[in-house]
Write a protein that holds these residues in place. Structure first.
Motif, PDB file in Angstrom:
ATOM      1  N   SER A 146     -13.919   5.251  -5.216  1.00 16.00           N
ATOM      2  CA  SER A 146     -13.263   4.226  -4.392  1.00 16.00           C
ATOM      3  C   SER A 146     -12.084   4.885  -3.693  1.00 16.00           C
ATOM      4  CB  SER A 146     -12.749   3.085  -5.287  1.00 16.00           C
ATOM      5  OG  SER A 146     -11.756   3.597  -6.173  1.00 16.00           O
ATOM      6  N   THR A 158      -7.491   8.499  -3.757  1.00 15.17           N
ATOM      7  CA  THR A 158      -6.032   8.675  -3.639  1.00 15.17           C
ATOM      8  C   THR A 158      -5.478   9.321  -4.908  1.00 15.17           C
ATOM      9  OG1 THR A 158      -5.966   6.690  -2.272  1.00 15.17           O
ATOM     10  CG2 THR A 158      -3.865   7.475  -3.151  1.00 15.17           C
ATOM     11  N   ASP A 159      -5.937   8.847  -6.063  1.00 17.69           N
ATOM     12  CA  ASP A 159      -5.486   9.425  -7.339  1.00 17.69           C
ATOM     13  C   ASP A 159      -5.895  10.896  -7.445  1.00 17.69           C
ATOM     14  OD1 ASP A 159      -4.536   6.929  -7.906  1.00 17.69           O
ATOM     15  OD2 ASP A 159      -6.182   6.368  -9.256  1.00 17.69           O
ATOM     16  N   GLN A 186      -9.065   4.037  -4.115  1.00 14.94           N
ATOM     17  CA  GLN A 186      -8.058   4.220  -5.165  1.00 14.94           C
ATOM     18  C   GLN A 186      -8.321   5.515  -5.940  1.00 14.94           C
ATOM     19  OE1 GLN A 186      -5.273   2.079  -5.768  1.00 14.94           O
ATOM     20  NE2 GLN A 186      -4.748   4.009  -6.768  1.00 14.94           N
ATOM     21  N   ASP A 211      -9.307  -1.270  -1.771  1.00 12.44           N
ATOM     22  CA  ASP A 211      -8.924  -0.145  -2.633  1.00 12.44           C
ATOM     23  C   ASP A 211     -10.005   0.194  -3.657  1.00 12.44           C
ATOM     24  OD1 ASP A 211      -6.642  -0.355  -1.229  1.00 12.44           O
ATOM     25  OD2 ASP A 211      -5.335  -0.908  -2.917  1.00 12.44           O
ATOM     26  N   GLN A 212     -10.637  -0.833  -4.193  1.00  9.21           N
ATOM     27  CA  GLN A 212     -11.562  -0.621  -5.310  1.00  9.21           C
ATOM     28  C   GLN A 212     -13.030  -0.591  -4.879  1.00  9.21           C
ATOM     29  OE1 GLN A 212     -10.286   0.281  -8.046  1.00  9.21           O
ATOM     30  NE2 GLN A 212      -8.172  -0.406  -7.810  1.00  9.21           N
ATOM     31  N   LYS A 235      -6.862   6.220   3.892  1.00 14.74           N
ATOM     32  CA  LYS A 235      -7.681   5.269   4.657  1.00 14.74           C
ATOM     33  C   LYS A 235      -7.734   5.651   6.138  1.00 14.74           C
ATOM     34  CE  LYS A 235      -7.172   1.299   1.594  1.00 14.74           C
ATOM     35  NZ  LYS A 235      -6.757  -0.109   1.459  1.00 14.74           N
ATOM     36  N   LYS A 293      -2.112   6.327   0.060  1.00 18.68           N
ATOM     37  CA  LYS A 293      -3.337   5.535   0.166  1.00 18.68           C
ATOM     38  C   LYS A 293      -3.604   5.157   1.619  1.00 18.68           C
ATOM     39  CE  LYS A 293      -3.895   2.517  -3.147  1.00 18.68           C
ATOM     40  NZ  LYS A 293      -3.640   1.205  -3.749  1.00 18.68           N
ATOM     41  N   MET A 323       0.846  -1.199   0.000  1.00 14.55           N
ATOM     42  CA  MET A 323       0.000   0.000   0.000  1.00 14.55           C
ATOM     43  C   MET A 323       0.882   1.251   0.000  1.00 14.55           C
ATOM     44  SD  MET A 323      -3.198   0.849   2.546  1.00 14.55           S
ATOM     45  CE  MET A 323      -3.280  -0.816   3.145  1.00 14.55           C
TER      46      MET A 323
END
Lengths: 85, 135
Positions: free
Chosen positions: A71, A76-77, A73, A28-29, A9, A5, A1
């Motif tokens: 999500s 985070t992006d 992910q 993540d998803q 969380k 990320k 991880m």
């Protein structure tokens, strides 16, 4: 991880008081709203405020929220992309 | 001077803001409520010792928070969506001039979070965080 990320969380758990939940229990998803974590609109506002406070990234409107809250992910992006270097 | 009935849809006996002292839409509002002996709820709360119910202090903050909205709220559906960390430190009595301070914390998708404080002559009576939903 990745570090980011993990911090995302941890922010989610702290901000939404998901007591007893560990970062690695959040997939993540998995979608944050609806199924998945099952968050509601109040949680969304808390996340918007938390993201701004912790990462200095603003989620300006619902369109940006739709994208960012898909999500962990995606969030985070989104933060990585909008965070000032 | 803010025209209160023009902005809020609340009416007697449930209009709980008398004056708006400071107003910066989207940021901060300071308003005032003078508690009189004629308030209907004081008849039964309590018979021997009238004091303002704590939940009504929260309602006062919510109504003051309505002035954070730039536009009048007539025709808008606006609801209390959440109360967090409410603390009642001292009671409010008839004759008290209550200062209602609300600061906007943020908003997203029609939901607003605000921090409120009720005080009387510098004494803190109540603090709470409110969530207000506008449809």
């Amino acid at each position: 991880m990745t570090d980011l990320k993990l911090r995302v969380k941890e922010m989610i758990i702290e901000r939404l008081k998901l007591e007893g939940m560990a970062p690695d229990q959040i997939e993540d998803q998995a979608p944050l709203f609806g199924e998945g974590l099952g968050l509601d609109s109040i949680d969304a506002l808390e996340l918007v405020l938390g993201i701004e406070q912790v990462f200095g990234v603003k989620i300006e409107d619902e369109a940006a929220g739709m994208k960012a809250f898909k999500s962990v992910q995606a969030l985070t992006d989104f933060i990585a992309e909008h965070r000032k270097a | 001077m803010t025209d209160i009935p023009a902005h809020l849809p609340h009416r007697y006996p449930f209009l709980l803001v008398d004056r708006v002292l400071e107003r910066e839409p989207g940021v901060r509002v300071v308003a005032e409520k003078l508690v009189t002996n004629g308030e209907p709820y004081l008849q039964g709360h309590f018979a021997e010792r009238p004091l303002v119910p704590g939940v009504l202090l929260l309602e006062m903050l919510a109504q003051a928070g309505g002035f954070l909205e730039a536009e009048p709220l007539h025709g808008a559906a606006i609801f209390l969506a959440g109360v967090q960390d409410a603390r009642f430190k001292a009671p409010a009595f008839p004759g008290d001039r209550l200062r209602l301070e609300v600061d906007a914390e943020g908003a997203f998708a029609g939901l607003m979070k605000l921090k409120g404080a009720v005080s009387c002559e510098g004494r803190g009576l109540c603090t709470a965080t409110l969530l207000v939903k506008r449809l």
